[in-house]
Design an enzyme around this catalytic site. Structure first.
Site, short mmCIF file in Angstrom:
data_model
loop_
_atom_site.label_atom_id
_atom_site.label_comp_id
_atom_site.label_asym_id
_atom_site.label_seq_id
_atom_site.Cartn_x
_atom_site.Cartn_y
_atom_site.Cartn_z
N TRP A 120 -30.79 -8.69 21.24
CA TRP A 120 -31.74 -8.39 20.02
C TRP A 120 -33.07 -8.23 20.35
CZ3 TRP A 120 -28.73 -6.13 16.45
CH2 TRP A 120 -27.38 -6.62 16.38
N ASP A 151 -38.39 -13.03 15.44
CA ASP A 151 -37.12 -12.79 14.51
C ASP A 151 -36.13 -13.94 14.61
OD1 ASP A 151 -34.52 -11.79 14.23
OD2 ASP A 151 -34.10 -10.67 15.57
N LYS A 168 -26.73 -15.10 8.34
CA LYS A 168 -26.35 -16.34 9.03
C LYS A 168 -26.66 -17.40 8.10
CE LYS A 168 -26.86 -13.69 12.96
NZ LYS A 168 -25.96 -13.03 13.82
#
Lengths: 358, 358
Positions: free
Chosen positions: B99, B166, B190
């Site tokens: 990511w 992030d 999440k």
């Protein structure tokens, strides 16, 4: 008392969609888990995505050389994704409303925009006709239904350049010939699903022709290559969309829906034209939207506006306040709106007339 | 049998969030309508948005000169929005996972990217240290928790240039000092809500400094000026996020959550280190994630992988398959994961050891 949901968007969804989504929020596909907390890579959600795409294709009779995408970010993000992906130098836009103007504004970031016609000067109360579309434009963009003003273009343009259409507020409400379009997009929150997912139907051969680099998430090809699963899709809105598509198929598909929509709109416009207290806001009857019915108090009865709003509200009508730029009332009667609710509004109008017109 | 949801994302949400959302799908705030079909401009949803933003601020102790946004499109869209809005010439990126690398890739569309360090060569099994960050970069970007590899950076960098992070997979799981950051973003799926909404925390003074024109929807200032309501927000995910924030506050806030998260992770890592059948995949213990616990079969026991997966599945463990690039197992133990479920997995591992190690 029943609440009749005439909201312009987010707006009424089928009870089937609401019930199936509520169930899946608690237990999704027998997993024992909520649809909100399962992996989008699990076989249960992949089945949802696959079936939603297949039904979407089937109901709209989409040719094989088009892709169907479900994306986050809403139709407003498409306003810039369309020119990012399709505009090399010049694009033509028809300005029929605030949303059409917003789409047009974003295209100016990417090249020359030709406004082929505009009804802005009269608060968008008609659909311009007889305009010329430059044949050297990369595409022609229009908004098929103008939610705020209650106007609608119910024809497929037949052009030699790609036609791009924002169908946010009338997709699945009437039959269209997808093969006449290069790209169709829209937010889902009218006739399909709760807010949070946009659909895109794009003719594959139109992509990859602009010279500019396109950030990965803004590139349609990314999402085509990954079946709308490049990143985590908006799982709940996609699940709800599938339920609405199933409901639509079980109720006869788009042809059946179009017939009912025509009947519902005719009922309501007939009452507006008959009732001495009200008048429609759209200049020409042929431009009237089947989805958003806009009306105001008739001349001489302007002072009754608040009284009628209070009366209608007391009878369970919800979301009928007109947009501030038009005033008066707006009844949004999307696919999921039952005839009974339209009749309930008509009954309100007739009863209000009886007590106020001697 | 209870299903224990160890999915990496979308992932386990509090039962409170699931129950309140299921209720609102049927009847939202006493409107008689579903939260999926009410106007986002109605007072009931505006109250949801306002309270979600206020609680988000309160729980993270966000300074007044920062804005909090809820946007569609997911964290992946932020990968390009960050450089679009903040990068004039050069940005520094720390490459700690897939990511992080994706974020870095998007920045290259906008200028020069300096990769300050990378652990890619060893499948990202550690967090690089001792790297230098160029002081003339427009910002430094890192990913605090690497979901796939089970590594985490649990410190706030203290730099003279803006720090962008992030925090998709560890926001609200541990205390942070927001004032040390220029911008924090993440997908909600999440520790917060179902997929379909991203959060952005941005220091206002950083915006408006790049020379490039920014399409309206990609411009953070648009969303600040409109309180995340420039376009229709993803209503259901925002509603669910509010429920999770309430649950978090009722359970003692982030400090209390951090303590429980440390205890849960310690329980599971202790078992991995104790149990002769398994070993962790992260090189240095101090880099181990409190959110995603990655482990594989120990040397000599590789052939038991499928057997353990089958055994654990039979005991109700769900979503524990490791990412294909790491293999083995991954137990994601986000905020909503109860200690009892972690213990259930530990019991599985211990029981499996007893029957397979003589």
């Amino acid at each position: 008392m029943k609440t009749h949901n005439f909201s312009a968007g987010p707006s009424i969804l089928p009870q089937f969609t609401i019930e199936k989504t509520a169930e899946a929020i608690k237990d999704f596909a027998g997993t024992g888990l909520s649809v909100m907390e399962v992996s989008h890579r699990g076989k249960e959600f992949i089945a949802v995505m696959d079936e939603a795409q297949a039904l979407f294709r089937e109901l709209l009779n989409i040719p094989d050389d088009y892709s169907v995408l479900f994306l986050g970010g809403g139709a407003s993000l498409q306003f810039c994704m369309v020119p990012y992906n399709l505009m090399s130098k010049k694009a033509a836009y028809l300005n029929t409303g605030a949303w059409a103007a917003k789409a047009q504004k974003e295209a100016k970031f990417f090249g020359e925009v030709v406004e082929v016609a505009s009804s802005k000067d009269t608060v968008y109360n008609y659909i311009p006709k007889g305009f010329e579309i430059p044949t050297d434009a990369d595409y022609f963009h229009f908004t098929s239904n103008n939610t705020i003003y209650g106007t609608q273009i119910r024809k497929d343009f037949d052009l030699d350049i790609p036609v791009v259409c924002d169908m946010s507020s009338d997709i699945f409400s009437r039959q269209i010939d997808v093969s006449k379009y290069g790209l169709i997009y829209g937010g889902a929150q009218k006739n399909l699903a709760p807010a949070g997912v946009a659909f895109v139907i794009v003719k594959n051969e139109l992509l990859g022709k602009v010279g500019r680099p396109i950030p990965t998430m803004l590139n349609y090809q990314t999402h085509i290559d990954n079946g709308s699963m490049f990143n985590t899709p908006p799982v709940v809105p996609v699940f709800a969309a599938l339920q609405t598509l199933k409901w639509l198929k079980d109720n006869g598909g788009i042809a059946a829906m179009e017939k009912i929509n025509e009947e519902k709109a005719a009922m309501l416009y007939n009452e507006i034209d008959r009732n001495s207290l009200f008048k429609g806001t759209v200049l020409n009857k042929e431009d009237r939207s089947l989805m958003n019915v806009c009306f105001i108090m008739n001349d001489g009865y302007e002072t009754l506006e608040k009284d009628f709003m209070d009366f209608a509200t007391s009878k369970g009508m919800s979301g009928i306040k007109g947009h501030r730029s038009v005033g008066g009332f707006r009844a949004s009667i999307y696919n999921a709106m039952p005839k009974e609710s339209v009749q309930a509004l008509i009954d309100c109008m007739a009863e209000f007339e009886k007590t106020h017109v001697k």
